[in-house]
Design a protein around this motif. Sequence first.
Motif, PDB file in Angstrom:
ATOM      1  N   ASN A 198       0.813  -1.130   0.048  1.00 33.67           N
ATOM      2  CA  ASN A 198       0.063  -0.228  -0.207  1.00 33.67           C
ATOM      3  C   ASN A 198       0.788   1.368   0.177  1.00 33.67           C
ATOM      4  O   ASN A 198       0.376   2.226  -0.840  1.00 33.67           O
ATOM      5  CB  ASN A 198      -0.957   0.095   1.209  1.00 33.67           C
ATOM      6  CG  ASN A 198      -2.079  -1.006   1.092  1.00 33.67           C
ATOM      7  OD1 ASN A 198      -2.399  -1.698  -0.064  1.00 33.67           O
ATOM      8  ND2 ASN A 198      -2.654  -1.595   2.153  1.00 33.67           N
ATOM      9  N   ARG A 239       0.739   4.486  -2.947  1.00 36.74           N
ATOM     10  CA  ARG A 239       0.481   5.974  -2.455  1.00 36.74           C
ATOM     11  C   ARG A 239       1.568   6.722  -2.810  1.00 36.74           C
ATOM     12  O   ARG A 239       1.500   7.827  -3.494  1.00 36.74           O
ATOM     13  CB  ARG A 239       0.134   5.930  -1.022  1.00 36.74           C
ATOM     14  CG  ARG A 239      -1.037   5.359  -0.228  1.00 36.74           C
ATOM     15  CD  ARG A 239      -1.223   6.011   1.296  1.00 36.74           C
ATOM     16  NE  ARG A 239      -0.448   5.318   1.792  1.00 36.74           N
ATOM     17  CZ  ARG A 239      -0.403   4.049   2.575  1.00 36.74           C
ATOM     18  NH1 ARG A 239      -1.419   3.705   2.360  1.00 36.74           N
ATOM     19  NH2 ARG A 239       0.565   3.696   3.461  1.00 36.74           N
ATOM     20  N   TRP A 240       2.784   6.310  -2.714  1.00 35.97           N
ATOM     21  CA  TRP A 240       4.103   6.953  -3.186  1.00 35.97           C
ATOM     22  C   TRP A 240       4.165   7.198  -4.492  1.00 35.97           C
ATOM     23  O   TRP A 240       4.273   8.083  -5.085  1.00 35.97           O
ATOM     24  CB  TRP A 240       5.105   6.219  -2.562  1.00 35.97           C
ATOM     25  CG  TRP A 240       6.454   7.061  -2.781  1.00 35.97           C
ATOM     26  CD1 TRP A 240       6.890   8.298  -2.591  1.00 35.97           C
ATOM     27  CD2 TRP A 240       7.443   6.547  -4.024  1.00 35.97           C
ATOM     28  NE1 TRP A 240       8.134   8.659  -3.180  1.00 35.97           N
ATOM     29  CE2 TRP A 240       8.469   7.407  -3.847  1.00 35.97           C
ATOM     30  CE3 TRP A 240       7.488   5.471  -4.817  1.00 35.97           C
ATOM     31  CZ2 TRP A 240       9.729   7.392  -4.612  1.00 35.97           C
ATOM     32  CZ3 TRP A 240       8.795   5.158  -5.260  1.00 35.97           C
ATOM     33  CH2 TRP A 240       9.864   6.283  -5.458  1.00 35.97           C
ATOM     34  N   GLY A 278       1.462   6.639  -6.606  1.00 38.20           N
ATOM     35  CA  GLY A 278       0.255   7.191  -7.080  1.00 38.20           C
ATOM     36  C   GLY A 278      -0.531   6.042  -8.111  1.00 38.20           C
ATOM     37  O   GLY A 278       0.203   5.251  -8.872  1.00 38.20           O
ATOM     38  N   GLY A 279      -1.899   6.115  -7.907  1.00 41.82           N
ATOM     39  CA  GLY A 279      -2.547   4.861  -8.369  1.00 41.82           C
ATOM     40  C   GLY A 279      -2.486   4.943  -9.908  1.00 41.82           C
ATOM     41  O   GLY A 279      -2.377   3.753 -10.441  1.00 41.82           O
TER      42      GLY A 279
END
Length: 196
Positions: free
Chosen positions: A137, A141-142, A144-145
């Motif tokens: 996860n 987040r780092w 970016g999706g």
Amino acid sequence: MAIANLRFQPRLATWPVYLAGLLPALWYVYQIFHGDLGADPVKTLEHAMGEWALRFLILGLAITPLRREFGISLLKYRRAVGLTAFLYVVLHLLVYLLLDQGLDWAAIWADIIKRPYITIGMAGFLLLLPLAGTSFNAAIRWIGGRNWNRLHKLVYPAVLAGAVHYVLLVKSWPLEPLVYLGIVLMLLGWRVWRRA
């Protein structure tokens, strides 16, 4: 055509998927200790780990078509399936490096250069490294999706490399590697058709 009314969404946690994924490896560990791997146990183990890697990679590739065409949503398990596939890729590679080649780096490098099936297999492994390294996860987040989704499309050439590696490895063209390659081409072709 998608079956719109069929919505099968299992409610299992993901840990049973990891546990089930380990069962083939545990079975082969059991066989090692009981001497049940035949006349060439190293080759048997190497082949088995590679085949299970390809099976799990194909299963991961099938998750999106199952959802879109049949309403069977297994998206929750895609990461578990992908990481299990990577585990078997690593086991396949370790059997080759440690047991088959005895960490003889000169022989390993010569194999990579001279044998196309090993060159392609190593390329597939390298493509999977960033996927496994970003399958948590915090990395999503780092990165970016959207970027994470783009990066994880590397699985397509990686699975194709695995299937071609298997076909070239066997040399005598038996049916089984060609079936795996056919399934991979069908799943990739579906993505081109659906632009998934």
